[in-house]
Structure formats: structure tokens, C-alpha cells
Design a protein around this motif. Structure first.
Motif, PDB file in Angstrom:
ATOM      1  N   GLN A 116       0.821  -1.211   0.000  1.00  0.00           N
ATOM      2  CA  GLN A 116       0.000   0.000   0.000  1.00  0.00           C
ATOM      3  C   GLN A 116       0.854   1.259   0.000  1.00  0.00           C
ATOM      4  O   GLN A 116       0.508   2.244  -0.648  1.00  0.00           O
ATOM      5  N   ASP A 117       1.977   1.227   0.698  1.00  0.00           N
ATOM      6  CA  ASP A 117       2.877   2.383   0.688  1.00  0.00           C
ATOM      7  C   ASP A 117       3.372   2.675  -0.726  1.00  0.00           C
ATOM      8  O   ASP A 117       3.451   3.834  -1.133  1.00  0.00           O
ATOM      9  N   LEU A 118       3.713   1.625  -1.474  1.00  0.00           N
ATOM     10  CA  LEU A 118       4.149   1.834  -2.850  1.00  0.00           C
ATOM     11  C   LEU A 118       3.006   2.375  -3.711  1.00  0.00           C
ATOM     12  O   LEU A 118       3.210   3.274  -4.526  1.00  0.00           O
ATOM     13  N   LEU A 119       1.813   1.843  -3.515  1.00  0.00           N
ATOM     14  CA  LEU A 119       0.656   2.312  -4.275  1.00  0.00           C
ATOM     15  C   LEU A 119       0.349   3.782  -3.998  1.00  0.00           C
ATOM     16  O   LEU A 119      -0.155   4.495  -4.866  1.00  0.00           O
ATOM     17  N   ASN A 120       0.660   4.226  -2.784  1.00  0.00           N
ATOM     18  CA  ASN A 120       0.368   5.611  -2.402  1.00  0.00           C
ATOM     19  C   ASN A 120       1.553   6.548  -2.596  1.00  0.00           C
ATOM     20  O   ASN A 120       1.490   7.716  -2.220  1.00  0.00           O
ATOM     21  N   MET A 121       2.654   6.043  -3.167  1.00  0.00           N
ATOM     22  CA  MET A 121       3.846   6.858  -3.405  1.00  0.00           C
ATOM     23  C   MET A 121       4.405   7.458  -2.110  1.00  0.00           C
ATOM     24  O   MET A 121       4.875   8.591  -2.098  1.00  0.00           O
ATOM     25  N   CYS A 122       4.326   6.701  -1.040  1.00  0.00           N
ATOM     26  CA  CYS A 122       4.901   7.184   0.226  1.00  0.00           C
ATOM     27  C   CYS A 122       5.813   6.120   0.844  1.00  0.00           C
ATOM     28  O   CYS A 122       5.878   5.973   2.063  1.00  0.00           O
ATOM     29  N   ALA A 123       6.529   5.386  -0.032  1.00  0.00           N
ATOM     30  CA  ALA A 123       7.336   4.253   0.422  1.00  0.00           C
ATOM     31  C   ALA A 123       8.802   4.592   0.639  1.00  0.00           C
ATOM     32  O   ALA A 123       9.583   3.728   1.030  1.00  0.00           O
ATOM     33  N   GLY A 124       9.196   5.848   0.372  1.00  0.00           N
ATOM     34  CA  GLY A 124      10.577   6.238   0.629  1.00  0.00           C
ATOM     35  C   GLY A 124      11.467   6.289  -0.595  1.00  0.00           C
ATOM     36  O   GLY A 124      12.670   6.525  -0.469  1.00  0.00           O
ATOM     37  N   PHE A 125      10.899   6.077  -1.778  1.00  0.00           N
ATOM     38  CA  PHE A 125      11.696   6.053  -3.003  1.00  0.00           C
ATOM     39  C   PHE A 125      11.623   7.375  -3.759  1.00  0.00           C
ATOM     40  O   PHE A 125      10.722   8.178  -3.552  1.00  0.00           O
ATOM     41  N   GLY A 126      12.589   7.569  -4.668  1.00  0.00           N
ATOM     42  CA  GLY A 126      12.599   8.731  -5.545  1.00  0.00           C
ATOM     43  C   GLY A 126      12.384   8.303  -6.984  1.00  0.00           C
ATOM     44  O   GLY A 126      11.997   7.161  -7.258  1.00  0.00           O
ATOM     45  N   ILE A 155      18.033  -1.086  -7.247  1.00  0.00           N
ATOM     46  CA  ILE A 155      17.412  -0.117  -6.339  1.00  0.00           C
ATOM     47  C   ILE A 155      17.600  -0.543  -4.890  1.00  0.00           C
ATOM     48  O   ILE A 155      17.853   0.287  -4.004  1.00  0.00           O
ATOM     49  N   ALA A 156      17.494  -1.846  -4.628  1.00  0.00           N
ATOM     50  CA  ALA A 156      17.584  -2.355  -3.257  1.00  0.00           C
ATOM     51  C   ALA A 156      18.955  -2.147  -2.639  1.00  0.00           C
ATOM     52  O   ALA A 156      19.103  -2.220  -1.404  1.00  0.00           O
ATOM     53  N   GLN A 157      19.960  -1.883  -3.438  1.00  0.00           N
ATOM     54  CA  GLN A 157      21.314  -1.682  -2.913  1.00  0.00           C
ATOM     55  C   GLN A 157      21.491  -0.320  -2.247  1.00  0.00           C
ATOM     56  O   GLN A 157      22.520  -0.072  -1.617  1.00  0.00           O
ATOM     57  N   ASN A 158      20.493   0.541  -2.347  1.00  0.00           N
ATOM     58  CA  ASN A 158      20.630   1.921  -1.874  1.00  0.00           C
ATOM     59  C   ASN A 158      19.626   2.240  -0.764  1.00  0.00           C
ATOM     60  O   ASN A 158      18.553   1.642  -0.693  1.00  0.00           O
ATOM     61  N   PRO A 159      19.962   3.194   0.096  1.00  0.00           N
ATOM     62  CA  PRO A 159      19.036   3.562   1.175  1.00  0.00           C
ATOM     63  C   PRO A 159      17.804   4.286   0.639  1.00  0.00           C
ATOM     64  O   PRO A 159      17.821   4.853  -0.466  1.00  0.00           O
ATOM     65  N   LEU A 160      16.746   4.243   1.428  1.00  0.00           N
ATOM     66  CA  LEU A 160      15.548   5.008   1.104  1.00  0.00           C
ATOM     67  C   LEU A 160      15.848   6.499   1.275  1.00  0.00           C
ATOM     68  O   LEU A 160      16.772   6.888   1.992  1.00  0.00           O
ATOM     69  N   LEU A 161      15.024   7.318   0.634  1.00  0.00           N
ATOM     70  CA  LEU A 161      15.213   8.766   0.726  1.00  0.00           C
ATOM     71  C   LEU A 161      14.559   9.362   1.965  1.00  0.00           C
ATOM     72  O   LEU A 161      14.942  10.439   2.408  1.00  0.00           O
ATOM     73  N   TYR A 162      13.554   8.670   2.497  1.00  0.00           N
ATOM     74  CA  TYR A 162      12.858   9.162   3.693  1.00  0.00           C
ATOM     75  C   TYR A 162      12.138   7.993   4.359  1.00  0.00           C
ATOM     76  O   TYR A 162      12.000   6.914   3.772  1.00  0.00           O
ATOM     77  N   PRO A 164       9.285   5.706   5.328  1.00  0.00           N
ATOM     78  CA  PRO A 164       7.987   5.458   4.691  1.00  0.00           C
ATOM     79  C   PRO A 164       6.819   6.009   5.506  1.00  0.00           C
ATOM     80  O   PRO A 164       6.827   5.990   6.732  1.00  0.00           O
ATOM     81  N   ARG A 165       5.826   6.526   4.771  1.00  0.00           N
ATOM     82  CA  ARG A 165       4.570   7.075   5.309  1.00  0.00           C
ATOM     83  C   ARG A 165       4.731   8.428   5.983  1.00  0.00           C
ATOM     84  O   ARG A 165       3.780   8.932   6.566  1.00  0.00           O
ATOM     85  N   THR A 166       5.911   9.033   5.914  1.00  0.00           N
ATOM     86  CA  THR A 166       6.075  10.369   6.496  1.00  0.00           C
ATOM     87  C   THR A 166       5.874  11.466   5.461  1.00  0.00           C
ATOM     88  O   THR A 166       5.710  12.627   5.822  1.00  0.00           O
TER      89      THR A 166
END
Length: 371
Positions: A116-126, A155-162, A164-166
Motif C-alpha cells: 500500500q505504501d508503494l501504491l500511495n507513493m509514500c514508500a521512501g523512493f525517488g 534499487i535495493a542496494q541503496n538507502p531510502l530517501l525518507y 515510509p509514510r512520512t
């Protein structure tokens, strides 16, 4: 029903803006309750060769691909292959125990984002910047021999940008969801789309690549330079804009198709040929536990963003109808669906950085006024 006087005025408007070279050419198709109520095209698909923008023109959907991806995810849910509460790492273990790059340069371990986080574009990715941009470049450098899974692994080799859900940020989440479909279904993403979406919708030219005959109908991409339209030779996001065979099946931007293909998909969806009614309603109905973020370009005032869709909660302009849901692409393709009135609206053009576009919006303003 569309008002005849509005239709006539809207057509004249499109002819005017094409004549004034605001866009090279375009087409629009509206289906109401399963019956075509409007088709119109004007201008050129190829300016150099003066080829009219025909109905069978094939366009790059770019981010309209995300609409197909969210429908695929919801079909997988119906099939019992996954749930929105699943963690991304349930299907892609490389994302287990993700970390976020903090402002001080340190890494903080956080909870893995959910589907759901990915579907809502709030999963921490750029999207296209930093390390994710390098992953798209790897696809291009490999001549599109990097697969959807290999892309996700990069993509999995790198940290998230923020965390998730914030916050919400437009991202490559849909590309990762394409790989989730592959792992959950044991099918290539394209095979899943064929079986559960394209065949039920009776599309003719949908896919991530084109054959030689189809490529002859492919509309060039245009960009305006010094007041003149120029053909683009290359774009980003790992997309081969000529539709050559690719192993990277981008759920975020990679599909090709005709305006009839997209309208057939929308019609089949509203008629219950792809998803059950209750599943379809879950896509666009606002729930009390939906995450809400301040209005932005993804969901301006009166709109909600979730499930890779912009949803009209409260119409602010004639161009917006309450209950509309859909999305647009970087080159100007756009789909808006409305289950309440049974309408499918599709607009096609191929202009760089167009999105929903002022001409498309103004066309709908004229078309829907006083109705």
C-alpha cells in the motif's frame, strides 16, 4: 450526455491550438456507458512527413502505464497472490531491513514499506535522481538487457530517501510493483497483463515493445526548441522510445498502445470484465484511514492521491467530474475513468513534459461546461 454545442466549440478549440502550433497534433476518445460518444483528432502525428494524427496511431503511455500497474496489483489481490499489507520484502528479500539516509549522513534502519505504501507513493523512493537514476541508466547502457528483477535489485542496494509514510513523493514505486507481480504470480509482468487485462479488454497493440508493422504507426516524441517543434531522439527512465524488445518491463512508464486500446481497457474495467465491482470501488473510494498529505501537483485541491491514481473528490473546474480517477503521462497521454456515470475519457499527444496539459484541461472545460 455531451452537449452538441459544447462538442462543436471544443473541437474548434483543438483545431485552433493545433493551427497555432501549441501542440503538433492530438486525439480524444470518450466512451459513455460502453458506447462511443466522441472521437476527434486533429493536426499531425509526424510534422516532417505531414502524417495526420490518426486513430490507429501508437503512442508511448509513459505514466498512464501506472494505471495498468495498479489494476494488475488489485487483480493479484483478487487472485489471493498478495495483500496490500504485505511488505515489499515478502516478494523482494533484498529490501528487508531498509535504511534511510539521514540529513547528517548517517543511516537509520526503518520498517520495510508495504504494498500500500508503494501504491500511495509514500514508500521512501525517488524517481530518476541519485542512485535510482543510475539504475535507469544501467537499463539503457545494457541495451535494455537488464530485467525488471535486476532493476529492482539495483534499487535495493541503496538507502531510502525518507521514512515510509512520512511524506509522499512521485517515484519508481510502480516499477517495483511490476516486479512484485512477477514474484507473486510466477509470470513475467507482460504475461500477467496479457492474461488478466489486455485479453479481457480486447486490446490490439498494447505492450512493452512493438513489432516492425506497429512501429510504422508510432508517433514521434516532440519538444519545442526556439519556437519550433523538434523530434526527440532519447528520453530517460530506461524507456526505449522506439519500442524495441526489452527485458525491463517498466510498470511506471513502459507501455505502448492506441487510443482505442486505452479506451477498451477503461470500458472493460468499468464493465466488470477485469476486476470485481467491490475491488474496483476500493481503488477510488476515500477511506477514513487513508493517508492524507498537503495538496500538491499530484493531488491539488479537491483531489486525493492513492493507488497510483488521482481521484476527484470535489470538482473545482468543469474539467473535473466528481468521482473521476486516472492519471496522465509525461508525453501527454491521459485517462480519466468515472464509475458513477460510466465514462471513459482518453486524450493522446506526444509532447515532452506535457502531463495532463493545459490544452487537454481546457478542452474538457469547454466540453463539460453547464452540464
Amino acid at each position: 450526455m455531451l452537449r452538441k454545442e459544447n462538442v462543436a466549440e471544443a473541437k474548434k478549440y483543438l483545431e485552433k491550438i493545433v493551427k497555432e502550433k501549441e501542440i503538433p497534433g492530438c486525439s480524444v476518445l470518450i466512451v459513455d456507458q460502453g458506447e462511443e460518444s466522441l472521437y476527434f483528432d486533429c493536426g499531425f502525428s509526424d510534422l516532417e512527413h505531414e502524417i495526420p494524427f490518426k486513430r490507429d496511431a501508437i503512442c508511448r503511455l509513459f505514466s498512464v502505464s501506472k494505471v495498468f500497474t495498479t489494476i494488475a496489483i488489485h487483480k493479484a489481490i483478487e487472485l489471493g497472490l498478495l495483500a496490500k499489507s504485505n511488505l515489499l520484502s515478502d516478494f523482494l528479500p533484498a529490501f528487508k531491513n531498509p535504511k534511510v539516509l539521514m540529513e547528517d549522513g548517517s543511516l537509520k534502519e526503518v520498517a520495510c514499506p508495504t504494498i500500500q505504501d508503494l501504491l500511495n507513493m509514500c514508500a521512501g523512493f525517488g524517481y530518476g535522481e541519485g542512485e535510482s537514476g543510475k539504475a535507469f541508466e544501467e537499463v539503457e547502457k545494457s541495451n535494455y538487457r537488464v530485467s525488471t528483477f535486476e532493476f529492482a535489485s539495483l534499487i535495493a542496494q541503496n538507502p531510502l530517501l525518507y521514512v515510509p509514510r512520512t511524506k509522499r513523493s512521485y517515484s519508481l514505486a510502480a516499477d517495483l510493483l511490476g516486479e512484485v507481480i512477477e514474484k507473486a504470480s510466477h509470470l513475467r509482468f507482460s504475461e500477467f497483463l496479457d492474461k488478466y487485462i489486455f485479453i479481457p479488454a480486447n486490446t490490439k497493440d498494447m505492450g512493452f515493445s512493438l513489432n516492425d508493422k506497429q512501429r510504422k504507426r508510432l508517433v514521434p516524441c516532440y519538444v519545442k526548441e526556439n519556437g519550433h517543434w523538434q523530434k526527440m531522439r532519447r528520453v530517460g527512465l530506461g524507456i526505449d522510445i522506439q519500442g524495441r524488445e526489452t527485458l525491463f518491463e517498466s510498470g511506471g512508464a513502459g507501455l505502448f498502445g492506441t487510443i482505442d486500446d486505452v479506451a477498451s481497457f477503461g470500458t472493460a474495467l468499468l464493465e466488470g470484465k477485469i476486476l470485481r465491482k467491490e475491488t474496483l470501488e476500493s481503488l477510488y473510494k476515500e477511506e477514513k484511514d487513508d493517508l492524507c498529505f498537503p495538496s500538491d501537483w499530484m493531488a491539488p485541491e479537491g483531489m486525493v492521491y492513492k493507488n497510483l491514481l488521482k481521484i476527484c473528490r470535489e470538482a473545482k473546474e468543469p474539467s473535473d467530474i466528481q468521482g473521476d480517477f486516472g492519471w496522465n503521462g509525461w508525453l501527454g497521454c491521459h485517462i480519466a475513468l468515472n464509475a458513477r456515470i460510466g465514462r471513459v475519457y482518453v486524450f493522446f499527444t506526444q509532447v515532452a513534459d506535457y502531463g495532463e496539459g493545459k490544452e487537454n484541461s481546457e478542452f474538457r472545460n469547454i466540453l463539460y461546461k453547464n452540464s
